[in-house]
Scaffold this motif. Structure first.
Motif, PDB file in Angstrom:
ATOM      1  N   GLY A 180     -19.146 -25.875 -46.233  1.00 47.67           N
ATOM      2  CA  GLY A 180     -18.471 -26.419 -44.703  1.00 47.67           C
ATOM      3  C   GLY A 180     -18.941 -25.694 -43.524  1.00 47.67           C
ATOM      4  O   GLY A 180     -19.185 -26.286 -42.568  1.00 47.67           O
ATOM      5  N   LEU A 181     -19.260 -24.348 -43.660  1.00 57.87           N
ATOM      6  CA  LEU A 181     -19.737 -23.628 -42.427  1.00 57.87           C
ATOM      7  C   LEU A 181     -20.974 -24.065 -42.266  1.00 57.87           C
ATOM      8  O   LEU A 181     -21.452 -23.832 -41.240  1.00 57.87           O
ATOM      9  CB  LEU A 181     -19.337 -22.013 -43.086  1.00 57.87           C
ATOM     10  N   THR A 182     -21.821 -24.390 -43.502  1.00 56.96           N
ATOM     11  CA  THR A 182     -23.276 -24.715 -43.319  1.00 56.96           C
ATOM     12  C   THR A 182     -23.511 -25.788 -42.370  1.00 56.96           C
ATOM     13  O   THR A 182     -24.155 -25.916 -41.393  1.00 56.96           O
ATOM     14  CB  THR A 182     -23.820 -24.745 -44.521  1.00 56.96           C
ATOM     15  N   LEU A 183     -22.444 -26.828 -42.604  1.00 57.35           N
ATOM     16  CA  LEU A 183     -22.372 -28.044 -41.919  1.00 57.35           C
ATOM     17  C   LEU A 183     -21.868 -27.932 -40.474  1.00 57.35           C
ATOM     18  O   LEU A 183     -22.392 -28.497 -39.647  1.00 57.35           O
ATOM     19  CB  LEU A 183     -21.571 -28.987 -42.632  1.00 57.35           C
ATOM     20  N   LEU A 184     -21.006 -26.852 -40.310  1.00 56.32           N
ATOM     21  CA  LEU A 184     -20.535 -26.613 -38.979  1.00 56.32           C
ATOM     22  C   LEU A 184     -21.727 -26.060 -38.055  1.00 56.32           C
ATOM     23  O   LEU A 184     -21.927 -26.364 -36.883  1.00 56.32           O
ATOM     24  CB  LEU A 184     -19.383 -25.649 -39.004  1.00 56.32           C
ATOM     25  N   GLN A 185     -22.408 -25.282 -38.610  1.00 53.81           N
ATOM     26  CA  GLN A 185     -23.401 -24.628 -37.753  1.00 53.81           C
ATOM     27  C   GLN A 185     -24.538 -25.423 -37.616  1.00 53.81           C
ATOM     28  O   GLN A 185     -25.225 -25.588 -36.628  1.00 53.81           O
ATOM     29  CB  GLN A 185     -24.377 -23.440 -38.876  1.00 53.81           C
ATOM     30  N   ASN A 186     -24.906 -26.574 -38.535  1.00 55.48           N
ATOM     31  CA  ASN A 186     -25.951 -27.679 -38.132  1.00 55.48           C
ATOM     32  C   ASN A 186     -25.575 -29.141 -37.733  1.00 55.48           C
ATOM     33  O   ASN A 186     -26.134 -29.869 -37.526  1.00 55.48           O
ATOM     34  CB  ASN A 186     -26.737 -27.793 -39.416  1.00 55.48           C
TER      35      ASN A 186
END
Length: 283
Positions: A234-240
């Protein structure tokens, strides 16, 4: 009684000072990045991109924490991480304890060979099995499911090794006395051994929680939707999410991800240290 002379004490002082210096440096290596993440999560966007980088913002804001839930379904990622970590912890601690008990206290053909297999599996990096596991899970139709994430991660080689070493450090007189009193395998494990093994079990549990909470590669390959994706994904999706990284919400999400593990570690750290050192201090 042997007494230490003042000269010997003075000779040992430089060594103690050097030890303290090393401890401070190690603590700084760990705490400085964490402090930077926390402070960045409290900055306004212009403060984050100032050159040169400043540690303290002109004004603190909690807006980044609100933006986390507005940008991605953060609560869903938290729930998914709790489910995945909780199931894996129960499975790994249960299987690791039972397997270690069998390797130490049960006599069956192939016991030594089984232990060698456990040791060998510790030497195999998880990345080597990713392709074969991915092909198998896809063939079973388990992508984007909890079982597709959980089952391939349920191996317990490290936990089995840890609990086996602990069981071997326990006084064998107690085990023999329990057997003479008619204790069967299950009674021996649950009534005799586990009450003496709580520090090691807690250490095993905490290590498992931290490891599975931070799992990224396998869940990233298995989860394409927020329905089963854990927090690291989820943090990866938040970043991108917007094409360009807004580091304020990313850092806020990182802090929220670290917080549960930090609380658990602070509560259980004494038991963990005691469990990891129990076998080493046996005389």
């Amino acid at each position: 009684m042997r007494q230490h002379s003042p000269t010997a004490a003075r000779r040992g002082a430089p060594g103690k000072i050097a030890g303290y210096v090393v401890m401070v440096l190690i603590a700084a290596l760990v705490l400085v990045p964490v402090a930077f993440i926390v402070l960045t999560s409290l900055k306004e966007r212009p403060d984050i991109y100032t050159q040169p980088i400043t540690w303290l913002p002109e004004s603190f804001t909690a807006g980044n924490y609100a933006a986390v839930n507005e940008t991605v379904p953060f609560n869903r990622y938290v729930l998914n991480s709790v489910i995945i970590t909780g199931v894996l912890t129960v499975v790994q601690v249960s299987l690791g304890t039972v397997m270690a008990f069998a390797l130490v206290f049960l006599d069956f053909p192939g016991r030594k060979l089984l232990f060698l297999v456990v040791i060998a599996s510790l030497m195999v990096p998880n990345q080597i099995t990713v392709i074969s596991n991915y092909a198998l899970v896809s063939e079973l139709g388990w992508r984007n499911t909890f079982q597709g994430i959980i089952i391939p991660l349920a191996g317990v080689a490290f936990g089995t090794y840890l609990m086996r070493n602990h069981f071997m450090s326990l006084p064998h007189e107690i085990v023999e006395a329990a057997r003479m009193d008619g204790a069967g395998p299950m009674k021996l494990l649950f009534r005799i051994l586990l009450p003496m093994s709580w520090p090691t079990v807690v250490a095993f549990t905490l290590i498992t929680i931290v490891t599975e909470w931070n799992q990224y590669l396998w869940p990233f390959l298995m989860a394409d939707t927020s329905a089963v994706a854990p927090l690291p994904v989820g943090l990866t999706l938040l970043q991108n999410n917007e094409g360009a990284t807004n580091w304020g919400p990313v850092m806020a999400g990182t802090v929220l991800t670290m917080l549960p593990i930090l609380v658990i570690f602070l509560v259980l750290q004494r038991q963990m240290i005691k469990g990891l050192t129990a076998g080493a201090v046996k005389g």
